[in-house]
Write a protein that holds these residues in place. Sequence first.
Motif, PDB file in Angstrom:
ATOM      1  N   SER A   1     -14.553   1.008  -2.871  1.00  0.00           N
ATOM      2  CA  SER A   1     -14.807  -0.445  -2.771  1.00  0.00           C
ATOM      3  C   SER A   1     -13.668  -1.224  -3.417  1.00  0.00           C
ATOM      4  N   ILE A   2     -13.073  -0.660  -4.462  1.00  0.00           N
ATOM      5  CA  ILE A   2     -11.967  -1.359  -5.140  1.00  0.00           C
ATOM      6  C   ILE A   2     -10.728  -1.353  -4.241  1.00  0.00           C
ATOM      7  N   LEU A   3     -10.531  -0.262  -3.507  1.00  0.00           N
ATOM      8  CA  LEU A   3      -9.390  -0.233  -2.585  1.00  0.00           C
ATOM      9  C   LEU A   3      -9.627  -1.150  -1.386  1.00  0.00           C
ATOM     10  N   GLU A   4     -10.898  -1.332  -1.020  1.00  0.00           N
ATOM     11  CA  GLU A   4     -11.208  -2.342   0.019  1.00  0.00           C
ATOM     12  C   GLU A   4     -10.920  -3.744  -0.526  1.00  0.00           C
ATOM     13  N   LEU A   5     -11.258  -3.965  -1.786  1.00  0.00           N
ATOM     14  CA  LEU A   5     -10.968  -5.267  -2.401  1.00  0.00           C
ATOM     15  C   LEU A   5      -9.460  -5.522  -2.402  1.00  0.00           C
ATOM     16  N   ALA A   6      -8.681  -4.461  -2.619  1.00  0.00           N
ATOM     17  CA  ALA A   6      -7.217  -4.622  -2.583  1.00  0.00           C
ATOM     18  C   ALA A   6      -6.773  -5.151  -1.216  1.00  0.00           C
ATOM     19  N   LYS A   7      -7.434  -4.679  -0.152  1.00  0.00           N
ATOM     20  CA  LYS A   7      -7.073  -5.169   1.198  1.00  0.00           C
ATOM     21  C   LYS A   7      -7.400  -6.663   1.310  1.00  0.00           C
TER      22      LYS A   7
ATOM     23  N   GLY B   1       2.493  -7.769  -7.382  1.00  0.00           N
ATOM     24  CA  GLY B   1       2.478  -7.308  -8.778  1.00  0.00           C
ATOM     25  C   GLY B   1       1.401  -7.949  -9.636  1.00  0.00           C
ATOM     26  N   VAL B   2       0.728  -8.973  -9.102  1.00  0.00           N
ATOM     27  CA  VAL B   2      -0.317  -9.636  -9.908  1.00  0.00           C
ATOM     28  C   VAL B   2      -1.557  -8.745  -9.994  1.00  0.00           C
ATOM     29  N   PHE B   3      -1.893  -8.123  -8.866  1.00  0.00           N
ATOM     30  CA  PHE B   3      -3.065  -7.243  -8.841  1.00  0.00           C
ATOM     31  C   PHE B   3      -2.631  -5.896  -8.282  1.00  0.00           C
ATOM     32  N   ASN B   4      -2.856  -4.850  -9.044  1.00  0.00           N
ATOM     33  CA  ASN B   4      -2.447  -3.500  -8.628  1.00  0.00           C
ATOM     34  C   ASN B   4      -3.612  -2.538  -8.830  1.00  0.00           C
ATOM     35  N   VAL B   5      -3.736  -1.582  -7.917  1.00  0.00           N
ATOM     36  CA  VAL B   5      -4.768  -0.544  -8.091  1.00  0.00           C
ATOM     37  C   VAL B   5      -4.081   0.808  -8.123  1.00  0.00           C
ATOM     38  N   ILE B   6      -4.363   1.564  -9.175  1.00  0.00           N
ATOM     39  CA  ILE B   6      -3.777   2.899  -9.294  1.00  0.00           C
ATOM     40  C   ILE B   6      -4.911   3.907  -9.384  1.00  0.00           C
TER      41      ILE B   6
ATOM     42  N   PHE C   1       0.866  -1.178   0.000  1.00  0.00           N
ATOM     43  CA  PHE C   1       0.000   0.000   0.000  1.00  0.00           C
ATOM     44  C   PHE C   1       0.903   1.228   0.000  1.00  0.00           C
ATOM     45  N   ILE C   2       0.727   2.080  -1.011  1.00  0.00           N
ATOM     46  CA  ILE C   2       1.650   3.198  -1.201  1.00  0.00           C
ATOM     47  C   ILE C   2       0.911   4.523  -1.058  1.00  0.00           C
ATOM     48  N   GLU C   3       1.354   5.295  -0.077  1.00  0.00           N
ATOM     49  CA  GLU C   3       0.753   6.617   0.108  1.00  0.00           C
ATOM     50  C   GLU C   3       1.522   7.628  -0.743  1.00  0.00           C
ATOM     51  N   THR C   4       0.803   8.551  -1.327  1.00  0.00           N
ATOM     52  CA  THR C   4       1.473   9.559  -2.163  1.00  0.00           C
ATOM     53  C   THR C   4       1.200  10.948  -1.568  1.00  0.00           C
ATOM     54  N   PRO C   5       2.020  11.954  -1.921  1.00  0.00           N
ATOM     55  CA  PRO C   5       1.785  13.296  -1.357  1.00  0.00           C
ATOM     56  C   PRO C   5       0.469  13.902  -1.828  1.00  0.00           C
ATOM     57  N   LYS C   6       0.060  13.568  -3.069  1.00  0.00           N
ATOM     58  CA  LYS C   6      -1.164  14.196  -3.597  1.00  0.00           C
ATOM     59  C   LYS C   6      -2.380  13.396  -3.124  1.00  0.00           C
ATOM     60  N   LYS C   7      -3.375  14.100  -2.586  1.00  0.00           N
ATOM     61  CA  LYS C   7      -4.565  13.426  -2.036  1.00  0.00           C
ATOM     62  C   LYS C   7      -5.827  13.952  -2.703  1.00  0.00           C
ATOM     63  N   GLN C   8      -6.864  13.142  -2.598  1.00  0.00           N
ATOM     64  CA  GLN C   8      -8.146  13.537  -3.182  1.00  0.00           C
ATOM     65  C   GLN C   8      -9.251  13.181  -2.198  1.00  0.00           C
ATOM     66  N   ASN C   9     -10.215  14.084  -2.044  1.00  0.00           N
ATOM     67  CA  ASN C   9     -11.357  13.788  -1.180  1.00  0.00           C
ATOM     68  C   ASN C   9     -12.425  13.008  -1.943  1.00  0.00           C
ATOM     69  N   ILE C  10     -13.015  12.035  -1.269  1.00  0.00           N
ATOM     70  CA  ILE C  10     -14.097  11.243  -1.879  1.00  0.00           C
ATOM     71  C   ILE C  10     -15.395  11.630  -1.179  1.00  0.00           C
ATOM     72  N   MET C  11     -16.434  11.882  -1.988  1.00  0.00           N
ATOM     73  CA  MET C  11     -17.690  12.426  -1.460  1.00  0.00           C
ATOM     74  C   MET C  11     -18.784  11.361  -1.379  1.00  0.00           C
ATOM     75  N   ASN C  12     -19.718  11.617  -0.482  1.00  0.00           N
ATOM     76  CA  ASN C  12     -20.963  10.845  -0.447  1.00  0.00           C
ATOM     77  C   ASN C  12     -22.022  11.669  -1.202  1.00  0.00           C
ATOM     78  N   PRO C  13     -22.505  11.197  -2.346  1.00  0.00           N
ATOM     79  CA  PRO C  13     -23.433  12.015  -3.141  1.00  0.00           C
ATOM     80  C   PRO C  13     -24.809  12.191  -2.506  1.00  0.00           C
ATOM     81  N   SER C  14     -25.121  11.401  -1.470  1.00  0.00           N
ATOM     82  CA  SER C  14     -26.389  11.603  -0.760  1.00  0.00           C
ATOM     83  C   SER C  14     -26.342  12.849   0.114  1.00  0.00           C
ATOM     84  N   THR C  15     -25.139  13.129   0.661  1.00  0.00           N
ATOM     85  CA  THR C  15     -25.035  14.203   1.653  1.00  0.00           C
ATOM     86  C   THR C  15     -24.108  15.338   1.225  1.00  0.00           C
TER      87      THR C  15
END
Length: 495
Positions: free
Chosen positions: A183-189, A199-204, A13-27
């Motif tokens: 959900s895809i990052l949860e699947l990575a866990k 290296g078989v499964f990677n999420v970018i 799991f690789i943390e990068t300096p650039k971040k992005q906020n993820i929103m809940n479209p209901s709220t």
Amino acid sequence: MNGKYSLYINGQFIETPKKQNIMNPSTGKVIAEVSVASEQEAQLVLASAREAFDRGPWPQLTLDQRKEFILRIAQGILDNAAELAQMETQNTGKPIKETTFMDIPSSAKTFEFMADNFINYLDEAEINIADEASAKVLREPMGVVVLIVPWNYPLLIACWKLAQALAAGNTVILKPSSLTPLSILELAKIIHKIGLPPGVFNVINGSGQELGETLCSDKRVDMISFTGSNEIGRQILQYSSKNVKKSIMELGGKSASIIFNDVDLEVAVNSSLVSIFLNQGQMCTAMSRLLVQDQIYDRFIESFVKKAKSIKLGLASDYETQMGPLISDAQRKKVLSYIEKAKAEGAKVICGGKIPENQELKNGYFFEPTILADVGAHSHIFKEEVFGPVVLINKFSGSDEAALLANSVDFGLAACIWSKDKILAQELAGKLNAGTIWINTYGMFYNQLPYGGFKQSGFGKELGREGFLEYVRFKSVICDQSKEGKPLVNYWYGF
Ligand code: NAP
């Protein structure tokens, strides 16, 4: 907030300096912060997936060993089903009933299906070619596969692609939509715990506009499987042409449902509501054009409008909610602008057409179920994909006219036929230019059946034997069997 998420590259799991906020479209509230990849991580992921394919154990595993891994992924999804459903609902605005009963279990099922069947699909075949030579066709993984998925069914579409790609022995770089990576990052866990080789499964995660060209034009990638809009599909095809690679394109739709006079009106109305308003109409296979035969046209509209008005809008996390919010404010603006344009072209709004006034929903991106009548077959909204809860109703008299109307758009993804006359329905199915036709039902996808569109809806298949074999390359091996070991080629120059 659900917390912080990192990229998943080469088993880390690789943390990068650039971040992005993820929103809940209901709220409209931030629910998570996700690391964003730069060119550096894009290069790292390409190198890792290539290395894992060329020198790692994955492609060399026995089929039984690979099957074991694939089944464990399915089980991992099922073990975390409730959390995954909640997360998908929070991130997409899809009602919790849908994620609980459709998206998550179906995601697990595709892994199970591929595990139980792919061995048969990978059997090498002996082919009888001639007396002087024997031949067989080997089925091998393609290599490194880039999977790019949209936001409307983030986990499910990713799992369709992933189950096929991994089962065939490929290594994978998965790029989720920037709006819905959770959900895809949860699947990575989950996959990390199972212990797939690095290296078989990677999420970018990151913007497609920034990462797309690097990922899709690189020589180290053998195949791209894309689901999304036509506009982006065309860009990806340009990138991939730089180093010629196989692509699958699952693109947009403007599907028609053809409803004949002889139907059970209640069944046709109830089902047609689902066929457009499920997931707020944000479905590639949404039946966004209803073609209704003349004798039942008025009665159909009356019942359809009445029921559409009673669909319960609400927070996606509420089990009673039938329609949640759209994915974003930008998507809602796009829907509104289509409705304005349709009105200017003569369409009549007979239901919805606006943002609901309910104060509880004011922070989310909600939109009323919308029905338009008197839409000309040449207007923009008849031909273009809105990708929201907007349906057009048109009248037809005979089956040829219905086929003509249904086929008159550039897309060819899916269609529905509603009639008690099964012979007529089957004949009409043969005339419709669409990759999936449902007769007296809607929306059922089966792992056994290939799915994919015609015309501008793309090419290539997902699911079924045909979909699985998209992720496989075929190698013909020809072996001389001539008497005395002297093949024909030996005599060509007469030496
Ligand atoms: P989209 O805008 O085309 O985006 C799809 C994916 O492509 C996202 O991950 C996006 O990343 C990425 N992307 C954007 N620009 C890119 C580029 N230049 N190079 C590489 N990747 C790039 O589609 P969407 O709005 O997410 O999804 C809605 C569309 O998908 C609709 O047209 C719908 O019909 C279609 N769809 C088709 C099917 C099917 O099976 N045929 C199924 C579902 C959806 P970012 O999020 O970072 O931009």
